[in-house]
Design a protein around this motif. Structure first.
Motif, PDB file in Angstrom:
ATOM      1  N   SER A 195       0.820  -1.216   0.000  1.00 18.76           N
ATOM      2  CA  SER A 195       0.000   0.000   0.000  1.00 18.76           C
ATOM      3  C   SER A 195       0.853   1.265   0.000  1.00 18.76           C
ATOM      4  O   SER A 195       0.422   2.293  -0.503  1.00 18.76           O
ATOM      5  CB  SER A 195      -0.928   0.014   1.221  1.00 18.76           C
ATOM      6  N   HIS A 196       2.050   1.196   0.584  1.00 23.27           N
ATOM      7  CA  HIS A 196       2.908   2.367   0.698  1.00 23.27           C
ATOM      8  C   HIS A 196       4.374   1.945   0.550  1.00 23.27           C
ATOM      9  O   HIS A 196       4.745   0.813   0.852  1.00 23.27           O
ATOM     10  CB  HIS A 196       2.757   3.054   2.063  1.00 23.27           C
ATOM     11  N   GLU A 249      -3.851   1.506   8.597  1.00 18.82           N
ATOM     12  CA  GLU A 249      -3.293   0.164   8.456  1.00 18.82           C
ATOM     13  C   GLU A 249      -2.680   0.061   7.060  1.00 18.82           C
ATOM     14  O   GLU A 249      -3.335   0.393   6.068  1.00 18.82           O
ATOM     15  CB  GLU A 249      -4.371  -0.910   8.653  1.00 18.82           C
ATOM     16  N   ILE A 250      -1.446  -0.371   7.006  1.00 18.10           N
ATOM     17  CA  ILE A 250      -0.698  -0.348   5.748  1.00 18.10           C
ATOM     18  C   ILE A 250      -0.025  -1.688   5.495  1.00 18.10           C
ATOM     19  O   ILE A 250       0.076  -2.529   6.397  1.00 18.10           O
ATOM     20  CB  ILE A 250       0.378   0.761   5.769  1.00 18.10           C
ATOM     21  N   THR A 251       0.445  -1.840   4.254  1.00 18.89           N
ATOM     22  CA  THR A 251       1.241  -3.013   3.874  1.00 18.89           C
ATOM     23  C   THR A 251       2.552  -2.530   3.272  1.00 18.89           C
ATOM     24  O   THR A 251       2.541  -1.748   2.315  1.00 18.89           O
ATOM     25  CB  THR A 251       0.500  -3.893   2.850  1.00 18.89           C
ATOM     26  N   LEU A 252       3.654  -2.965   3.856  1.00 16.43           N
ATOM     27  CA  LEU A 252       4.987  -2.620   3.370  1.00 16.43           C
ATOM     28  C   LEU A 252       5.686  -3.861   2.841  1.00 16.43           C
ATOM     29  O   LEU A 252       5.446  -4.981   3.318  1.00 16.43           O
ATOM     30  CB  LEU A 252       5.848  -2.015   4.488  1.00 16.43           C
ATOM     31  N   MET A 253       6.559  -3.666   1.867  1.00 12.20           N
ATOM     32  CA  MET A 253       7.398  -4.754   1.360  1.00 12.20           C
ATOM     33  C   MET A 253       8.798  -4.211   1.125  1.00 12.20           C
ATOM     34  O   MET A 253       8.953  -3.091   0.618  1.00 12.20           O
ATOM     35  CB  MET A 253       6.838  -5.331   0.059  1.00 12.20           C
ATOM     36  N   GLY A 254       9.784  -4.999   1.492  1.00 18.92           N
ATOM     37  CA  GLY A 254      11.147  -4.541   1.284  1.00 18.92           C
ATOM     38  C   GLY A 254      12.156  -5.476   1.913  1.00 18.92           C
ATOM     39  O   GLY A 254      11.874  -6.648   2.162  1.00 18.92           O
ATOM     40  N   GLY A 289       0.750  -3.573   9.132  1.00 21.27           N
ATOM     41  CA  GLY A 289       0.881  -2.931  10.424  1.00 21.27           C
ATOM     42  C   GLY A 289       0.117  -1.633  10.519  1.00 21.27           C
ATOM     43  O   GLY A 289      -0.550  -1.200   9.561  1.00 21.27           O
ATOM     44  N   LEU A 290       0.225  -0.992  11.685  1.00 17.83           N
ATOM     45  CA  LEU A 290      -0.492   0.241  11.978  1.00 17.83           C
ATOM     46  C   LEU A 290       0.526   1.356  12.213  1.00 17.83           C
ATOM     47  O   LEU A 290       1.439   1.228  13.035  1.00 17.83           O
ATOM     48  CB  LEU A 290      -1.357   0.061  13.239  1.00 17.83           C
ATOM     49  N   VAL A 291       0.358   2.471  11.496  1.00 21.94           N
ATOM     50  CA  VAL A 291       1.259   3.609  11.655  1.00 21.94           C
ATOM     51  C   VAL A 291       0.895   4.366  12.932  1.00 21.94           C
ATOM     52  O   VAL A 291      -0.285   4.655  13.191  1.00 21.94           O
ATOM     53  CB  VAL A 291       1.167   4.562  10.445  1.00 21.94           C
ATOM     54  N   ARG A 292       1.928   4.666  13.738  1.00 20.43           N
ATOM     55  CA  ARG A 292       1.673   5.391  14.989  1.00 20.43           C
ATOM     56  C   ARG A 292       2.835   6.351  15.277  1.00 20.43           C
ATOM     57  O   ARG A 292       3.895   6.276  14.677  1.00 20.43           O
ATOM     58  CB  ARG A 292       1.493   4.411  16.150  1.00 20.43           C
ATOM     59  N   GLU A 337       6.452   5.288  13.521  1.00 20.05           N
ATOM     60  CA  GLU A 337       6.886   3.898  13.420  1.00 20.05           C
ATOM     61  C   GLU A 337       5.663   3.057  13.073  1.00 20.05           C
ATOM     62  O   GLU A 337       4.524   3.543  13.129  1.00 20.05           O
ATOM     63  CB  GLU A 337       7.527   3.421  14.726  1.00 20.05           C
ATOM     64  N   VAL A 338       5.906   1.827  12.697  1.00 22.75           N
ATOM     65  CA  VAL A 338       4.806   0.934  12.331  1.00 22.75           C
ATOM     66  C   VAL A 338       4.729  -0.182  13.368  1.00 22.75           C
ATOM     67  O   VAL A 338       5.743  -0.855  13.639  1.00 22.75           O
ATOM     68  CB  VAL A 338       5.013   0.341  10.925  1.00 22.75           C
ATOM     69  N   MET A 339       3.574  -0.354  13.954  1.00 24.74           N
ATOM     70  CA  MET A 339       3.355  -1.474  14.863  1.00 24.74           C
ATOM     71  C   MET A 339       3.044  -2.697  14.003  1.00 24.74           C
ATOM     72  O   MET A 339       2.031  -2.738  13.287  1.00 24.74           O
ATOM     73  CB  MET A 339       2.202  -1.185  15.821  1.00 24.74           C
ATOM     74  N   GLY A 340       3.956  -3.691  14.040  1.00 23.10           N
ATOM     75  CA  GLY A 340       3.791  -4.864  13.188  1.00 23.10           C
ATOM     76  C   GLY A 340       2.658  -5.756  13.644  1.00 23.10           C
ATOM     77  O   GLY A 340       2.616  -6.175  14.808  1.00 23.10           O
ATOM     78  N   LEU A 341       1.727  -6.043  12.742  1.00 27.09           N
ATOM     79  CA  LEU A 341       0.606  -6.930  13.049  1.00 27.09           C
ATOM     80  C   LEU A 341       0.816  -8.305  12.425  1.00 27.09           C
ATOM     81  O   LEU A 341       0.557  -9.337  13.060  1.00 27.09           O
ATOM     82  CB  LEU A 341      -0.698  -6.316  12.530  1.00 27.09           C
TER      83      LEU A 341
END
Length: 587
Positions: free
Chosen positions: A3-4, A17-22, A73-76, A93-97
Motif C-alpha cells: 500500500s505504501h 493500516e498499511i502493507t509494506l514490502m522490502g 501494520g499500523l502507523v503510529r 513507526e509501524v506497529m507490526g501486526l
C-alpha cells in the motif's frame, strides 16, 4: 500487494493500516521488543514487533539482514524521546501486526551500512548488493531526474529524440574504436560509435533541424576516475543557428538543471579564449574557484646565466611561468618535496621556489637556493611582477610550454585544494576560440577537436596558415571539469576536403572513410552545429562524487573489465570459426 513505500510514510499516515514490502536493513532486539528497519527504494521505516503477537514476533525473531519481507501494520507516533529528526520517517513507526518472509538471504559479502571499509573490487563484483545502499539508490534516482529534466527541456524547445546506429564503421575520432567482427561480411568489422557525430550531421542534412539523443558511446582508451569505455552522452545538434545561439540553449539547460534539482543559481557563464585560459591557468578547463594564476617571467630570465631558466626562456617552444601562493611561505620542506614529486608526474624535472619572508630587505628577505643564480635585480623584478607580499611563496616552471602548462596548471589545482583556497562553490565558464589543429611530434597536424569542426577563417586562409587558424568550437567548463563541448560544423564540401588535406588525409582516403558524409554535403547541407555533454561526468559533479563509477549502475573497472559478469571473456572456437577469426597466441 503493497500500500505504501517505506520511505514515504509520514505523520499524516498515523492511524492507517498499511502493507509494506522490502528488505531488512537492520534488526535490533531491545528488551524483548524487536525493531526492524525495513528498506525499499524510497527509504527506511522502523517497524516494531511486540511479544504479545506471538506468531509475528517469532517470525521477526528469525529474520536476518537482507531478508525480503511483507509487513501489515499500523502507523503510529514514535514514543516521546525516540523521534529521529535525521530520518524522513523519524516521527513515526509501524506497529507490526503480520509478518511474512518472502525470501531469505545469505549474509551479504559486506554490510550495507559500513561500505566505506570495503574495497571497490568487492563492491563491483557484488554490484547488485552495492546498489541496495541508500546512497547509491539516491545517486541513480538523481541521475534519472537529470535525464528527465534534460529531455523535458529539449522537447519543449523543439528538439526531436532520434536514435542513431550502434553498429557503424570505424572513423578517426581521436581514440581507438571497439571493433565488432561481421559474420556475414567475411574480413569486415563494425565499429561501436565513439559519438553519433556523423549521423547527427546527416540528420541536419535530412532537414530535422533540431535533434537530441541520450546516446551510448564507446572508446577504447586508458581510463581514469572520470572516464569509462562505455559512457552516456547528451547529444545535441541544430541547423540554422550560430555558436552564440547554441551556447545559449545549452547554458540555459544547465542553469535550469542546477536551479530546479539543487536550488543552485549558476548565474551567467563568462567566456574566455583558449589562449587566455592556457596562459593564465595552464589548462583549457580552468577551475576559476582557485584565485591563483600563472604569470610569464621568461623575459626576465632570458639573459641570466642559470640555464635551467634561460634555456626555456630563449626557446620559442618553451615557457617560464611563476605561480604565487598567498601565505605559502609556511609550507614545510617536506610539503614542497611532495609537490616536486607531484609535478614530476607531468614531466617536470624539478620545482624551484622562492619564499618571500621580508620583501623590504630585498634579496636578503627571500629564501631560496635559486636567488643567487637569478641575481637580486631579477629576483626582485619577479617579486614585483607577481605582487608578492611577506609570507607568500612563488613556484616556478621552466620547460617546454606543454610540460609547464600541464605541471604548473595541475600544481595550481592541488595547492589550491590542499590549502583550502576555493573562493566559491561553483564556477562555470565557456572556453572559446580553440586552435583548429595541434602539432604532433613529427610535425604533422591533427584536429584539436575533430575533423568536422568549422574554422573561423576561409578555406584559402586555412591552407595558407593552418597552425594559426581558430575553430568555431566551444567547451563548457564547471569547477575545472569539462561538462561538454561542441562546434559549428563544416557544411560545405570544399571546406571539408580542405581540412582533410591539411590533416594529411588524401581525397582517396577521405572518400573511403567519409564518402557518405562528403556525398551528403553535395545536396544542400544547411549550416549546422551542436554539442554533447558527458552525462556521467555531469552527475558526478552534481552529486559531489569523486568517480563516475559511483554514478553508473554497472560500471567497468579502470582496466575496462566488468567484475560482476567477468567480461570480457573467452569465446568458443566454434564462434571464432564462424567469424573467420584465428587467435594468435603470445609466446
Amino acid at each position: 500487494m503493497r500500500s505504501h513505500y517505506c520511505g514515504d510514510l509520514r505523520k499524516e499516515h498515523i492511524g492507517e493500516e498499511i502493507t509494506l514490502m522490502g528488505w531488512v536493513h537492520r534488526r535490533r532486539d531491545h528488551g524483548g521488543v524487536i525493531f526492524l528497519d525495513v528498506r525499499d527504494r524510497q527509504g527506511i521505516a522502523q517497524v516494531v514487533f511486540d511479544p504479545e503477537r506471538e506468531k509475528s514476533f517469532a517470525i521477526a525473531d528469525s529474520v536476518r539482514s537482507e531478508y525480503v519481507i511483507e509487513i501489515k501494520g499500523l502507523v503510529r507516533h514514535r514514543p516521546d524521546g525516540t523521534v529521529n529528526s535525521d530520518m524522513p520517517t523519524g516521527e513515526i513507526e509501524v506497529m507490526g501486526l503480520e509478518l511474512t518472509i518472502l525470501n531469505k538471504a545469505e549474509t551479504p559479502p559486506f554490510p550495507l551500512d559500513d561500505h566505506q571499509k570495503v574495497g571497490e573490487d568487492v563492491r563491483l563484483r557484488n554490484r547488485f548488493i552495492d546498489l541496495r545502499r541508500p546512497e547509491m539508490q539516491e545517486k541513480l534516482r538523481f541521475r534519472s531526474k537529470v535525464t528527465s529534466e534534460i529531455r523535458r527541456y529539449l522537447d519543449e524547445n523543439g528538439f526531436l529524440d532520434i536514435e542513431t546506429p550502434i553498429l557503424t564503421r570505424a572513423t578517426p575520432e581521436g581514440a581507438r574504436d571497439y571493433l565488432v567482427p561481421s559474420r556475414t561480411h567475411e574480413g569486415s568489422f563494425f565499429a561501436l560509435p565513439q559519438s553519433p557525430q556523423l549521423f547527427k550531421q546527416l540528420l541536419m542534412v535530412s532537414g530535422f533541424d533540431r535533434y537530441y539523443q541520450v546516446a551510448k558511446c564507446f572508446r577504447d582508451e586508458d581510463l581514469r576516475a572520470d572516464r569509462q569505455p562505455e559512457f552516456t552522452q547528451i547529444d545535441i545538434e541544430t541547423s540554422f543557428m550560430n555558436e552564440v545561439e547554441i551556447m545559449g540553449i545549452a547554458e540555459t539547460m544547465i542553469r535550469k538543471l542546477f536551479n530546479e534539482l539543487m536550488a543552485v543559481d549558476l548565474g551567467d557563464f563568462p567566456q574566455m579564449p583558449y589562449a587566455e585560459a592556457m596562459r593564465r591557468y595552464g589548462s583549457d578547463k580552468p577551475d576559476l574557484r582557485i584565485p591563483m594564476e600563472l604569470v610569464d617571467v621568461a623575459d626576465l630570465m632570458a639573459n641570466i646565466e642559470f640555464k635551467v631558466f634561460a634555456g626555456p626562456a630563449n626557446d620559442p617552444n618553451g615557457r617560464v611561468a611563476a605561480l604565487k601562493v598567498t601565505g605559502g611561505a609556511s609550507l614545510t620542506r617536506k610539503q614542497i618535496d611532495e609537490y616536486t614529486k607531484f609535478v614530476g608526474i607531468y614531466g617536470a624535472k624539478g620545482l624551484a621556489y622562492i619564499k618571500v619572508n621580508e620583501v623590504e630587505k630585498g634579496a636578503e628577505g627571500l629564501q631560496s637556493p635559486i636567488v643567487k643564480f637569478l641575481g637580486e635585480e631579477v629576483a626582485m623584478q619577479i617579486v614585483e611582477r607577481l605582487q608578492a607580499q611577506n609570507g607568500d611563496l612563488i613556484f616556478f616552471g621552466a620547460d617546454s610550454e606543454k610540460i609547464v602548462n600541464e605541471a604548473i596548471g595541475a600544481l595550481r589545482i592541488k595547492v589550491g585544494v590542499d590549502l583550502d583556497m576555493l573562493v566559491s562553490e561553483w564556477a562555470p565558464l565557456w572556453v572559446i576560440d580553440f586552435p583548429m589543429f595541434e602539432t604532433n611530434s613529427d610535425g604533422s597536424l591533427s584536429a584539436l577537436h575533430h575533423p568536422f569542426t568549422a574554422p573561423s577563417c576561409s578555406a584559402q586562409e586555412l591552407e595558407a596558415n593552418p597552425t594559426k587558424a581558430l575553430s568555431r568550437a566551444y567547451d563548457m567548463v564547471l569547477n575545472g571539469t569539462e561538462l561538454g563541448g561542441g562546434s559549428i560544423r563544416i557544411h560545405a564540401q570544399d571546406m571539408q576536403r580542405t581540412v582533410f588535406r591539411t590533416l594529411g588525409i588524401s581525397d582517396e582516403e577521405a572518400e573511403e572513410k567519409f564518402g557518405f558524409l562528403l556525398n551528403a554535403l553535395k545536396y544542400g547541407a544547411p549550416p549546422h552545429g551542436g554539442l554533447a555533454f558527458g552525462l556521467d561526468r555531469l552527475i558526478m559533479l552534481m552529486t559531489g562524487t569523486d568517480s563516475i563509477r559511483e554514478v553508473i549502475a554497472f560500471p567497468k573497472t579502470q582496466s575496462a573489465a566488468c567484475l560482476l559478469t567477468d567480461a570480457p571473456g573467452v569465446v568458443s572456437a566454434a564462434q571464432l570459426h564462424e567469424l573467420n577469426i584465428k587467435l594468435r597466441r603470445t609466446p
